[in-house]
Design a protein around this motif. Sequence first.
Motif, PDB file in Angstrom:
ATOM      1  N   LEU A 341       0.825  -1.203   0.000  1.00 42.12           N
ATOM      2  CA  LEU A 341       0.000   0.000   0.000  1.00 42.12           C
ATOM      3  C   LEU A 341       0.867   1.265   0.000  1.00 42.12           C
ATOM      4  O   LEU A 341       0.587   2.226  -0.732  1.00 42.12           O
ATOM      5  CB  LEU A 341      -0.917  -0.023   1.234  1.00 42.12           C
ATOM      6  CG  LEU A 341      -2.252   0.705   1.152  1.00 42.12           C
ATOM      7  CD1 LEU A 341      -3.078   0.241  -0.025  1.00 42.12           C
ATOM      8  CD2 LEU A 341      -3.023   0.516   2.458  1.00 42.12           C
ATOM      9  N   ALA A 342       1.923   1.250   0.803  1.00 40.85           N
ATOM     10  CA  ALA A 342       2.791   2.419   0.878  1.00 40.85           C
ATOM     11  C   ALA A 342       3.464   2.711  -0.454  1.00 40.85           C
ATOM     12  O   ALA A 342       3.723   3.876  -0.793  1.00 40.85           O
ATOM     13  CB  ALA A 342       3.847   2.218   1.972  1.00 40.85           C
ATOM     14  N   ASP A 343       3.738   1.663  -1.230  1.00 42.69           N
ATOM     15  CA  ASP A 343       4.382   1.853  -2.529  1.00 42.69           C
ATOM     16  C   ASP A 343       3.419   2.418  -3.568  1.00 42.69           C
ATOM     17  O   ASP A 343       3.841   2.847  -4.647  1.00 42.69           O
ATOM     18  CB  ASP A 343       4.954   0.523  -3.027  1.00 42.69           C
ATOM     19  CG  ASP A 343       6.102   0.023  -2.157  1.00 42.69           C
ATOM     20  OD1 ASP A 343       6.723   0.870  -1.478  1.00 42.69           O
ATOM     21  OD2 ASP A 343       6.361  -1.194  -2.138  1.00 42.69           O
ATOM     22  N   LEU A 391      -1.728   6.700   4.236  1.00 41.51           N
ATOM     23  CA  LEU A 391      -2.088   5.533   3.410  1.00 41.51           C
ATOM     24  C   LEU A 391      -3.571   5.488   3.025  1.00 41.51           C
ATOM     25  O   LEU A 391      -3.962   4.635   2.221  1.00 41.51           O
ATOM     26  CB  LEU A 391      -1.752   4.242   4.167  1.00 41.51           C
ATOM     27  CG  LEU A 391      -0.287   3.992   4.513  1.00 41.51           C
ATOM     28  CD1 LEU A 391      -0.173   2.737   5.380  1.00 41.51           C
ATOM     29  CD2 LEU A 391       0.558   3.832   3.245  1.00 41.51           C
ATOM     30  N   CYS A 392      -4.382   6.388   3.585  1.00 44.79           N
ATOM     31  CA  CYS A 392      -5.836   6.197   3.508  1.00 44.79           C
ATOM     32  C   CYS A 392      -6.400   6.221   2.091  1.00 44.79           C
ATOM     33  O   CYS A 392      -7.460   5.638   1.840  1.00 44.79           O
ATOM     34  CB  CYS A 392      -6.557   7.223   4.390  1.00 44.79           C
ATOM     35  SG  CYS A 392      -6.452   8.928   3.811  1.00 44.79           S
ATOM     36  N   LYS A 393      -5.715   6.871   1.168  1.00 46.37           N
ATOM     37  CA  LYS A 393      -6.237   6.944  -0.202  1.00 46.37           C
ATOM     38  C   LYS A 393      -5.483   6.032  -1.172  1.00 46.37           C
ATOM     39  O   LYS A 393      -5.811   5.988  -2.371  1.00 46.37           O
ATOM     40  CB  LYS A 393      -6.144   8.387  -0.721  1.00 46.37           C
ATOM     41  CG  LYS A 393      -6.837   9.427   0.143  1.00 46.37           C
ATOM     42  CD  LYS A 393      -8.323   9.236   0.193  1.00 46.37           C
ATOM     43  CE  LYS A 393      -9.002  10.327   1.012  1.00 46.37           C
ATOM     44  NZ  LYS A 393     -10.461  10.128   1.134  1.00 46.37           N
ATOM     45  N   ALA A 394      -4.512   5.282  -0.674  1.00 44.15           N
ATOM     46  CA  ALA A 394      -3.643   4.509  -1.569  1.00 44.15           C
ATOM     47  C   ALA A 394      -4.393   3.429  -2.335  1.00 44.15           C
ATOM     48  O   ALA A 394      -4.007   3.064  -3.450  1.00 44.15           O
ATOM     49  CB  ALA A 394      -2.491   3.896  -0.771  1.00 44.15           C
ATOM     50  N   ASP A 395      -5.466   2.879  -1.747  1.00 45.18           N
ATOM     51  CA  ASP A 395      -6.169   1.805  -2.460  1.00 45.18           C
ATOM     52  C   ASP A 395      -6.935   2.310  -3.683  1.00 45.18           C
ATOM     53  O   ASP A 395      -7.424   1.527  -4.490  1.00 45.18           O
ATOM     54  CB  ASP A 395      -7.099   1.041  -1.522  1.00 45.18           C
ATOM     55  CG  ASP A 395      -8.244   1.892  -0.981  1.00 45.18           C
ATOM     56  OD1 ASP A 395      -8.222   3.130  -1.170  1.00 45.18           O
ATOM     57  OD2 ASP A 395      -9.172   1.319  -0.364  1.00 45.18           O
ATOM     58  N   VAL A 401     -10.130  -1.615  -6.442  1.00 40.02           N
ATOM     59  CA  VAL A 401     -10.958  -0.432  -6.250  1.00 40.02           C
ATOM     60  C   VAL A 401     -11.282   0.228  -7.594  1.00 40.02           C
ATOM     61  O   VAL A 401     -12.359   0.795  -7.775  1.00 40.02           O
ATOM     62  CB  VAL A 401     -10.290   0.551  -5.278  1.00 40.02           C
ATOM     63  CG1 VAL A 401     -11.063   1.864  -5.199  1.00 40.02           C
ATOM     64  CG2 VAL A 401     -10.176  -0.079  -3.894  1.00 40.02           C
ATOM     65  N   SER A 402     -10.364   0.129  -8.544  1.00 42.63           N
ATOM     66  CA  SER A 402     -10.655   0.656  -9.877  1.00 42.63           C
ATOM     67  C   SER A 402     -11.852  -0.064 -10.490  1.00 42.63           C
ATOM     68  O   SER A 402     -12.666   0.536 -11.191  1.00 42.63           O
ATOM     69  CB  SER A 402      -9.433   0.506 -10.786  1.00 42.63           C
ATOM     70  OG  SER A 402      -8.357   1.275 -10.313  1.00 42.63           O
ATOM     71  N   MET A 411     -10.868  -2.082   1.180  1.00 41.73           N
ATOM     72  CA  MET A 411      -9.733  -2.793   0.585  1.00 41.73           C
ATOM     73  C   MET A 411      -8.416  -2.233   1.112  1.00 41.73           C
ATOM     74  O   MET A 411      -7.451  -2.982   1.302  1.00 41.73           O
ATOM     75  CB  MET A 411      -9.796  -2.718  -0.938  1.00 41.73           C
ATOM     76  CG  MET A 411     -10.940  -3.510  -1.557  1.00 41.73           C
ATOM     77  SD  MET A 411     -11.132  -5.199  -0.910  1.00 41.73           S
ATOM     78  CE  MET A 411      -9.535  -5.916  -1.286  1.00 41.73           C
ATOM     79  N   GLY A 412      -8.393  -0.933   1.371  1.00 43.07           N
ATOM     80  CA  GLY A 412      -7.198  -0.358   1.983  1.00 43.07           C
ATOM     81  C   GLY A 412      -6.897  -1.011   3.316  1.00 43.07           C
ATOM     82  O   GLY A 412      -5.737  -1.286   3.652  1.00 43.07           O
ATOM     83  N   MET A 413      -7.955  -1.290   4.077  1.00 38.38           N
ATOM     84  CA  MET A 413      -7.791  -1.977   5.365  1.00 38.38           C
ATOM     85  C   MET A 413      -7.203  -3.372   5.160  1.00 38.38           C
ATOM     86  O   MET A 413      -6.247  -3.769   5.849  1.00 38.38           O
ATOM     87  CB  MET A 413      -9.148  -2.078   6.073  1.00 38.38           C
ATOM     88  CG  MET A 413      -9.133  -2.886   7.363  1.00 38.38           C
ATOM     89  SD  MET A 413     -10.795  -3.052   8.096  1.00 38.38           S
ATOM     90  CE  MET A 413     -11.588  -4.129   6.872  1.00 38.38           C
ATOM     91  N   HIS A 414      -7.770  -4.122   4.204  1.00 36.72           N
ATOM     92  CA  HIS A 414      -7.274  -5.488   3.961  1.00 36.72           C
ATOM     93  C   HIS A 414      -5.822  -5.475   3.468  1.00 36.72           C
ATOM     94  O   HIS A 414      -5.006  -6.301   3.903  1.00 36.72           O
ATOM     95  CB  HIS A 414      -8.162  -6.186   2.946  1.00 36.72           C
ATOM     96  CG  HIS A 414      -9.516  -6.548   3.481  1.00 36.72           C
ATOM     97  ND1 HIS A 414      -9.699  -7.349   4.577  1.00 36.72           N
ATOM     98  CD2 HIS A 414     -10.765  -6.197   3.057  1.00 36.72           C
ATOM     99  CE1 HIS A 414     -10.996  -7.486   4.812  1.00 36.72           C
ATOM    100  NE2 HIS A 414     -11.668  -6.801   3.914  1.00 36.72           N
ATOM    101  N   TYR A 415      -5.509  -4.558   2.568  1.00 34.78           N
ATOM    102  CA  TYR A 415      -4.142  -4.503   2.032  1.00 34.78           C
ATOM    103  C   TYR A 415      -3.157  -4.069   3.116  1.00 34.78           C
ATOM    104  O   TYR A 415      -2.009  -4.539   3.152  1.00 34.78           O
ATOM    105  CB  TYR A 415      -4.065  -3.563   0.832  1.00 34.78           C
ATOM    106  CG  TYR A 415      -4.840  -4.073  -0.369  1.00 34.78           C
ATOM    107  CD1 TYR A 415      -4.915  -5.434  -0.653  1.00 34.78           C
ATOM    108  CD2 TYR A 415      -5.489  -3.197  -1.225  1.00 34.78           C
ATOM    109  CE1 TYR A 415      -5.611  -5.902  -1.747  1.00 34.78           C
ATOM    110  CE2 TYR A 415      -6.199  -3.656  -2.332  1.00 34.78           C
ATOM    111  CZ  TYR A 415      -6.254  -5.014  -2.588  1.00 34.78           C
ATOM    112  OH  TYR A 415      -6.958  -5.483  -3.675  1.00 34.78           O
ATOM    113  N   ALA A 416      -3.587  -3.161   4.009  1.00 30.65           N
ATOM    114  CA  ALA A 416      -2.704  -2.733   5.105  1.00 30.65           C
ATOM    115  C   ALA A 416      -2.379  -3.915   6.022  1.00 30.65           C
ATOM    116  O   ALA A 416      -1.239  -4.092   6.458  1.00 30.65           O
ATOM    117  CB  ALA A 416      -3.366  -1.603   5.890  1.00 30.65           C
TER     118      ALA A 416
END
Length: 689
Positions: A341-343, A391-395, A401-402, A411-416
């Motif tokens: 996610l950070a990347d 990170l909140c908007k990274a997904d 999400v697209s 999904m951001g939560m799951h990926y984190a």
Amino acid sequence: MQTATLLVEIGTEELPPKALQRLSEAFGEALHRQLQEHNIATGAMHLFASPRRLAVQIKDVAAQQADQVVEKRGPSVDVAFDGEGNPTKAAEGWARSNGISVAEAERLVTDKGEWLLYKAEVKGQPLADLLPDFVQKALAQLPIPKPMRWGASAVQFIRPVHTVTMLHGDELIPGTVLGVAASNHVLGHRFHCPQGATLKHADDYEATLEEAYVIADFAKRRQRIVEGISAAAKAAHGTIRDDAELLDEVTALVEWPAALTASFDEGFLNVPKEPLIVTMKDDQRYFPLEDSEGNLLSKFVFVTNIDSKDPAQVIAGNERVVRPRLADAQFFFETDKKTKLADRVPALGNVLFQKQLGSIKDKSDRISRVAAGIAEKLGQAGDVAARAGYLCKADLVSQMVSEFPETQGVMGMHYARNDGEAEGVAEAIYEHYLPRFSGDTLPQSVAGCAVALADKLDSLVGIFGIGQTPKGDRDPFALRRAAIGLLRIVVEKDLPLDLVELISLSRDSFHGLLSNENAAEEVLEFLLGRYRPMYQEQGISVDVIQAVLARRPTAPVDFDQRVRAVASFRELPEAEALAAANKRVANILAKVDSPIADKVDSGLLTAQEEIALVKALEEAEMSSGHALEQGDYTGALKALAALQKPVDAFFDSVMVNADDDAVRANRQALLQRLRNLFLQIADISVLNQ
């Protein structure tokens, strides 16, 4: 007068499911209004709506309009006759237009004079002569954004029209509506009864259609679906989440519902349930099944529009349809997990938030800083909130999400979690979108609240900061929803935060990017303005809200406590008199030009009533003061309610504007002391306005 049931049905191609109920209600209301406006007696109305029809059934409709006496006033007698009593041209022209002579006109005598008057009895027209035009006008008023044409006709409607039925009792009313001649033929079920049915009487409509495999009543069809899917879920040892919107849409898609259960490969359950649910509900209108703990099962219930002789074939077909969509979700999930996610955050630099405010990456940086500051104000270290904000908007740039935008945040939560981020960070990423709509749940964690507040503040302060305030119905950045969401979080989570400080914290994060120097004050006014709809929805009266708004408390929790205290005070028997007294005091003080003394001079008190009022004020100040020290506004106002009798006695017996300047000024100081006591909480002078 003869009456009978009136039935009007428009048979069409499949209507837009999400608009069906709105179209049905609008059609019924418009037609009923036409009948009433044209003096045709009516009884109870029943609406019917299915994918291929809009229908209105009205009981006890008269066969013709009621007779009417029409009065037409002519010129005044002074104008109608000359000095010799002969009719003027004005009188003769008016009489001629009504088909009478001036001598045949009656007289209308009023306090303001005398006029010529013509009375005529107008016979009511038959319903059969009027109805086709009523139906045409009612259809023309429907909320149809994009009407369509079909064939070579110039007629336009939301969908092609095949049949029109207008029955009054057992009599067919002839006419043409939307280019289709009326008949008593109605469409049956597309597959079970393609030949349709013949309607003999308006009262037989629902039963006749049921024989043609159509449940025309929307509510009855919905209830049958509820019973069907509930039974299917129970048989599959699962439960179905309440989803009124999906249920309404499915009801609008079928005419003869049958619930069936299907399944999919359990391997898909390795994917988070949210995208699987989205693809089943939004793409296929299926009802996902969950176990008692909320875990998704590899089964779903769907509603078909046919009573199949071979349900296994129908089930297999639906399983075959949904499999590729679930496989897509699985592919996106597995692919997305390969990139942390950070990347993904740098890629947000290519996604525009707003031209003058920069990218989503810029927004994320601001959210991170502000969220950390808010968390610290709430007594927590800011590192979790800062990381979640970053990170909140990274997904948003993930494949999942697209493809399924509804899953952003979750999904951001799951990926984190997959990346090994702290659980608090993962939860806050999901929670920062809350509340998404009226009545939605709120963030539970401090970090989640902080990031949610920072996100909403960024939009509010940023958009106001470039002068693009919401106007009318235009609110492209959903700032009204963001404002109410912000207030709900602070109030319902009982957070010790002040709006002025929050706005300032967010404004500083833009580092001089904002061009509107008045943005902070405008955002504050906007937020204060959201209290009215927010509390009205809770049943709080407008005058109570206005009483507190007059004091402009900027801490939402404090505002809430005041509102509830004033609402409680308003129910006291003393409230009305004290509100009136406060209003009177405010009017008196508003006319005072010179400065009013801070203290009351006891030596200038002469009337017994003003002496008693000062004593009562002293007692009220002490008792309400103790309550205010505890933040107990309700208790403070109850203490002030004791002032009602001495205040009433004062105004009954004491002249405030005394001739003696010193006495008058002292009494003004006394009234200001009274008013300031209430103004510590609210301006109750606006109550009952």
